[in-house]
Design a protein around this motif. Structure first.
Motif, PDB file in Angstrom:
ATOM      1  N   PRO A 178       0.822  -1.221   0.000  1.00  0.00           N
ATOM      2  CA  PRO A 178       0.000   0.000   0.000  1.00  0.00           C
ATOM      3  C   PRO A 178       0.859   1.277   0.000  1.00  0.00           C
ATOM      4  O   PRO A 178       0.523   2.239  -0.687  1.00  0.00           O
ATOM      5  CB  PRO A 178      -0.823  -0.123   1.288  1.00  0.00           C
ATOM      6  CG  PRO A 178      -0.912  -1.592   1.534  1.00  0.00           C
ATOM      7  CD  PRO A 178       0.409  -2.147   1.081  1.00  0.00           C
ATOM      8  N   ARG A 179       1.958   1.271   0.722  1.00  0.00           N
ATOM      9  CA  ARG A 179       2.864   2.435   0.728  1.00  0.00           C
ATOM     10  C   ARG A 179       3.544   2.605  -0.622  1.00  0.00           C
ATOM     11  O   ARG A 179       3.670   3.717  -1.125  1.00  0.00           O
ATOM     12  CB  ARG A 179       3.927   2.294   1.812  1.00  0.00           C
ATOM     13  CG  ARG A 179       3.381   2.426   3.195  1.00  0.00           C
ATOM     14  CD  ARG A 179       4.493   2.365   4.204  1.00  0.00           C
ATOM     15  NE  ARG A 179       3.947   2.229   5.537  1.00  0.00           N
ATOM     16  CZ  ARG A 179       4.644   1.907   6.592  1.00  0.00           C
ATOM     17  NH1 ARG A 179       5.936   1.698   6.485  1.00  0.00           N
ATOM     18  NH2 ARG A 179       4.066   1.800   7.762  1.00  0.00           N
ATOM     19  N   TRP A 180       4.033   1.489  -1.182  1.00  0.00           N
ATOM     20  CA  TRP A 180       4.700   1.558  -2.484  1.00  0.00           C
ATOM     21  C   TRP A 180       3.735   2.044  -3.559  1.00  0.00           C
ATOM     22  O   TRP A 180       4.112   2.787  -4.451  1.00  0.00           O
ATOM     23  CB  TRP A 180       5.265   0.202  -2.877  1.00  0.00           C
ATOM     24  CG  TRP A 180       6.366  -0.308  -1.982  1.00  0.00           C
ATOM     25  CD1 TRP A 180       7.239   0.446  -1.250  1.00  0.00           C
ATOM     26  CD2 TRP A 180       6.702  -1.666  -1.734  1.00  0.00           C
ATOM     27  NE1 TRP A 180       8.102  -0.368  -0.562  1.00  0.00           N
ATOM     28  CE2 TRP A 180       7.795  -1.676  -0.837  1.00  0.00           C
ATOM     29  CE3 TRP A 180       6.193  -2.884  -2.170  1.00  0.00           C
ATOM     30  CZ2 TRP A 180       8.385  -2.847  -0.393  1.00  0.00           C
ATOM     31  CZ3 TRP A 180       6.785  -4.052  -1.722  1.00  0.00           C
ATOM     32  CH2 TRP A 180       7.871  -4.029  -0.842  1.00  0.00           C
ATOM     33  N   ARG A 181       2.484   1.618  -3.482  1.00  0.00           N
ATOM     34  CA  ARG A 181       1.471   1.995  -4.469  1.00  0.00           C
ATOM     35  C   ARG A 181       1.231   3.504  -4.463  1.00  0.00           C
ATOM     36  O   ARG A 181       0.964   4.108  -5.489  1.00  0.00           O
ATOM     37  CB  ARG A 181       0.170   1.239  -4.197  1.00  0.00           C
ATOM     38  CG  ARG A 181      -0.844   1.346  -5.320  1.00  0.00           C
ATOM     39  CD  ARG A 181      -2.092   0.505  -5.065  1.00  0.00           C
ATOM     40  NE  ARG A 181      -1.786  -0.917  -5.063  1.00  0.00           N
ATOM     41  CZ  ARG A 181      -1.884  -1.710  -4.000  1.00  0.00           C
ATOM     42  NH1 ARG A 181      -2.268  -1.237  -2.840  1.00  0.00           N
ATOM     43  NH2 ARG A 181      -1.600  -2.991  -4.085  1.00  0.00           N
ATOM     44  N   SER A 183       3.439   5.804  -3.774  1.00  0.00           N
ATOM     45  CA  SER A 183       4.626   6.540  -4.198  1.00  0.00           C
ATOM     46  C   SER A 183       4.783   6.458  -5.716  1.00  0.00           C
ATOM     47  O   SER A 183       4.474   5.441  -6.329  1.00  0.00           O
ATOM     48  CB  SER A 183       5.866   5.957  -3.525  1.00  0.00           C
ATOM     49  OG  SER A 183       7.016   6.605  -3.992  1.00  0.00           O
ATOM     50  N   SER A 184       5.281   7.530  -6.301  1.00  0.00           N
ATOM     51  CA  SER A 184       5.488   7.530  -7.755  1.00  0.00           C
ATOM     52  C   SER A 184       6.959   7.367  -8.113  1.00  0.00           C
ATOM     53  O   SER A 184       7.318   7.387  -9.278  1.00  0.00           O
ATOM     54  CB  SER A 184       4.949   8.829  -8.356  1.00  0.00           C
ATOM     55  OG  SER A 184       5.650   9.932  -7.796  1.00  0.00           O
ATOM     56  N   GLY A 185       7.824   7.184  -7.121  1.00  0.00           N
ATOM     57  CA  GLY A 185       9.251   7.056  -7.370  1.00  0.00           C
ATOM     58  C   GLY A 185       9.624   5.721  -7.976  1.00  0.00           C
ATOM     59  O   GLY A 185       8.898   4.736  -7.851  1.00  0.00           O
ATOM     60  N   LEU A 186      10.791   5.695  -8.614  1.00  0.00           N
ATOM     61  CA  LEU A 186      11.292   4.470  -9.241  1.00  0.00           C
ATOM     62  C   LEU A 186      11.485   3.333  -8.249  1.00  0.00           C
ATOM     63  O   LEU A 186      11.091   2.203  -8.525  1.00  0.00           O
ATOM     64  CB  LEU A 186      12.597   4.748 -10.003  1.00  0.00           C
ATOM     65  CG  LEU A 186      13.226   3.551 -10.701  1.00  0.00           C
ATOM     66  CD1 LEU A 186      12.274   2.986 -11.757  1.00  0.00           C
ATOM     67  CD2 LEU A 186      14.559   3.929 -11.306  1.00  0.00           C
ATOM     68  N   PRO A 187      12.079   3.572  -7.048  1.00  0.00           N
ATOM     69  CA  PRO A 187      12.228   2.453  -6.112  1.00  0.00           C
ATOM     70  C   PRO A 187      10.884   1.815  -5.743  1.00  0.00           C
ATOM     71  O   PRO A 187      10.787   0.590  -5.650  1.00  0.00           O
ATOM     72  CB  PRO A 187      12.882   3.109  -4.881  1.00  0.00           C
ATOM     73  CG  PRO A 187      13.616   4.286  -5.433  1.00  0.00           C
ATOM     74  CD  PRO A 187      12.751   4.780  -6.556  1.00  0.00           C
ATOM     75  N   ALA A 188       9.868   2.615  -5.554  1.00  0.00           N
ATOM     76  CA  ALA A 188       8.554   2.065  -5.214  1.00  0.00           C
ATOM     77  C   ALA A 188       7.976   1.270  -6.372  1.00  0.00           C
ATOM     78  O   ALA A 188       7.377   0.201  -6.162  1.00  0.00           O
ATOM     79  CB  ALA A 188       7.597   3.180  -4.815  1.00  0.00           C
ATOM     80  N   ARG A 189       8.153   1.748  -7.593  1.00  0.00           N
ATOM     81  CA  ARG A 189       7.645   1.002  -8.762  1.00  0.00           C
ATOM     82  C   ARG A 189       8.380  -0.322  -8.907  1.00  0.00           C
ATOM     83  O   ARG A 189       7.771  -1.347  -9.229  1.00  0.00           O
ATOM     84  CB  ARG A 189       7.775   1.853 -10.023  1.00  0.00           C
ATOM     85  CG  ARG A 189       6.781   3.017 -10.066  1.00  0.00           C
ATOM     86  CD  ARG A 189       6.648   3.618 -11.449  1.00  0.00           C
ATOM     87  NE  ARG A 189       7.912   3.918 -12.093  1.00  0.00           N
ATOM     88  CZ  ARG A 189       8.472   5.127 -12.159  1.00  0.00           C
ATOM     89  NH1 ARG A 189       7.855   6.171 -11.639  1.00  0.00           N
ATOM     90  NH2 ARG A 189       9.610   5.305 -12.784  1.00  0.00           N
ATOM     91  N   LEU A 190       9.706  -0.317  -8.683  1.00  0.00           N
ATOM     92  CA  LEU A 190      10.471  -1.559  -8.760  1.00  0.00           C
ATOM     93  C   LEU A 190      10.052  -2.520  -7.649  1.00  0.00           C
ATOM     94  O   LEU A 190       9.949  -3.726  -7.868  1.00  0.00           O
ATOM     95  CB  LEU A 190      11.963  -1.263  -8.668  1.00  0.00           C
ATOM     96  CG  LEU A 190      12.571  -0.529  -9.860  1.00  0.00           C
ATOM     97  CD1 LEU A 190      14.027  -0.182  -9.595  1.00  0.00           C
ATOM     98  CD2 LEU A 190      12.431  -1.353 -11.137  1.00  0.00           C
ATOM     99  N   ALA A 191       9.801  -1.991  -6.458  1.00  0.00           N
ATOM    100  CA  ALA A 191       9.353  -2.815  -5.343  1.00  0.00           C
ATOM    101  C   ALA A 191       7.998  -3.452  -5.661  1.00  0.00           C
ATOM    102  O   ALA A 191       7.760  -4.618  -5.309  1.00  0.00           O
ATOM    103  CB  ALA A 191       9.280  -1.994  -4.065  1.00  0.00           C
ATOM    104  N   MET A 192       7.124  -2.721  -6.328  1.00  0.00           N
ATOM    105  CA  MET A 192       5.818  -3.278  -6.702  1.00  0.00           C
ATOM    106  C   MET A 192       5.992  -4.462  -7.654  1.00  0.00           C
ATOM    107  O   MET A 192       5.322  -5.485  -7.519  1.00  0.00           O
ATOM    108  CB  MET A 192       4.937  -2.206  -7.363  1.00  0.00           C
ATOM    109  CG  MET A 192       4.406  -1.158  -6.397  1.00  0.00           C
ATOM    110  SD  MET A 192       3.193  -1.806  -5.240  1.00  0.00           S
ATOM    111  CE  MET A 192       1.763  -1.955  -6.310  1.00  0.00           C
ATOM    112  N   VAL A 193       6.904  -4.342  -8.600  1.00  0.00           N
ATOM    113  CA  VAL A 193       7.155  -5.428  -9.546  1.00  0.00           C
ATOM    114  C   VAL A 193       7.784  -6.622  -8.821  1.00  0.00           C
ATOM    115  O   VAL A 193       7.413  -7.772  -9.051  1.00  0.00           O
ATOM    116  CB  VAL A 193       8.057  -4.956 -10.700  1.00  0.00           C
ATOM    117  CG1 VAL A 193       8.497  -6.125 -11.575  1.00  0.00           C
ATOM    118  CG2 VAL A 193       7.347  -3.903 -11.530  1.00  0.00           C
ATOM    119  N   ALA A 194       8.736  -6.354  -7.931  1.00  0.00           N
ATOM    120  CA  ALA A 194       9.459  -7.419  -7.229  1.00  0.00           C
ATOM    121  C   ALA A 194       8.604  -8.131  -6.208  1.00  0.00           C
ATOM    122  O   ALA A 194       8.901  -9.243  -5.804  1.00  0.00           O
ATOM    123  CB  ALA A 194      10.696  -6.839  -6.541  1.00  0.00           C
ATOM    124  N   SER A 195       7.508  -7.491  -5.794  1.00  0.00           N
ATOM    125  CA  SER A 195       6.667  -8.090  -4.756  1.00  0.00           C
ATOM    126  C   SER A 195       5.465  -8.778  -5.367  1.00  0.00           C
ATOM    127  O   SER A 195       4.632  -9.312  -4.730  1.00  0.00           O
ATOM    128  CB  SER A 195       6.215  -7.040  -3.769  1.00  0.00           C
ATOM    129  OG  SER A 195       5.350  -6.102  -4.377  1.00  0.00           O
TER     130      SER A 195
END
Length: 195
Positions: A178-181, A183-195
């Motif tokens: 929910p936190r990553w979602r 955020s619009s930053g690259l680390p959050a987008r990568l975390a969404m893909v990795a999770s």
């Protein structure tokens, strides 16, 4: 003249709506507590498998002097080849740089166990688990006495964890997504893909 029936079907007067095609629509997968508990259990069991297997990746020679442990299993790709290009890579790259390979294997398998156990970046580490299990299989499938189905089961378990994003159930991925979602930053987008 077109007439709309109470069912919402628009057709000609007196015409029947098309027959239901329930066979064409797949039934959704179950998502209840039993399914979620089973998925979390598979993730934890696979993680514990990797953690337990770290105990025979012993630095600094990883079994090379005794032709045992990790060295013995990796050398199996040369002694009992499965796939010629893989055998060449093991013989000319891996075995000639075996200490580095041993440390990389130790770190990779420890990370697999730790991240899968925590349920963090589960899809990424499940994909790594598929690759690692495949590499192990290519080293030992033709070794006498090896049960080849164990490697197919390892690969299948990781595919399951990857496909169902198992860290979202009783894992850190489920807490942080929910936190990553948001955020619009690259680390959050990568975390969404990795999770």
């Amino acid at each position: 003249m077109a007439v709309e029936s109470t069912s919402g079907y628009a057709g000609t007067e007196g015409a029947q709506p098309p027959a239901s095609t329930d066979d064409e629509v797949p039934e959704p997968l179950p998502t209840g507590p039993v399914t979620r508990a089973a998925l979390a259990t598979v993730r934890v069991v696979v993680a514990m498998m990797w953690i337990q297997n770290v105990n025979w990746k012993i630095p600094s020679d990883f079994g090379r002097a005794r032709d045992a442990d990790l060295y013995h299993f990796v050398a199996g790709a040369v002694d009992h080849p499965v796939l010629a290009p893989y055998t060449w890579v093991v013989q000319h790259l891996v075995l000639t740089n075996f200490t580095l390979f041993g440390y990389l294997t130790l770190v990779t398998e420890f990370a697999l166990g730790a991240f899968l156990l925590a349920g963090l970046f589960t899809r990424l580490f499940a994909a790594v688990g598929v690759l690692q299990s495949g590499a192990i299989a290519l080293s030992v499938l033709n070794t006498p006495g090896e049960w080849h189905w164990s490697y197919y089961l390892m690969i299948s378990a990781h595919v399951l964890l990857l496909a169902f994003a198992a860290g979202r159930v009783a894992g850190v991925d489920g807490l942080l997504r929910p936190r990553w979602r948001q955020s619009s930053g690259l680390p959050a987008r990568l975390a969404m893909v990795a999770s």
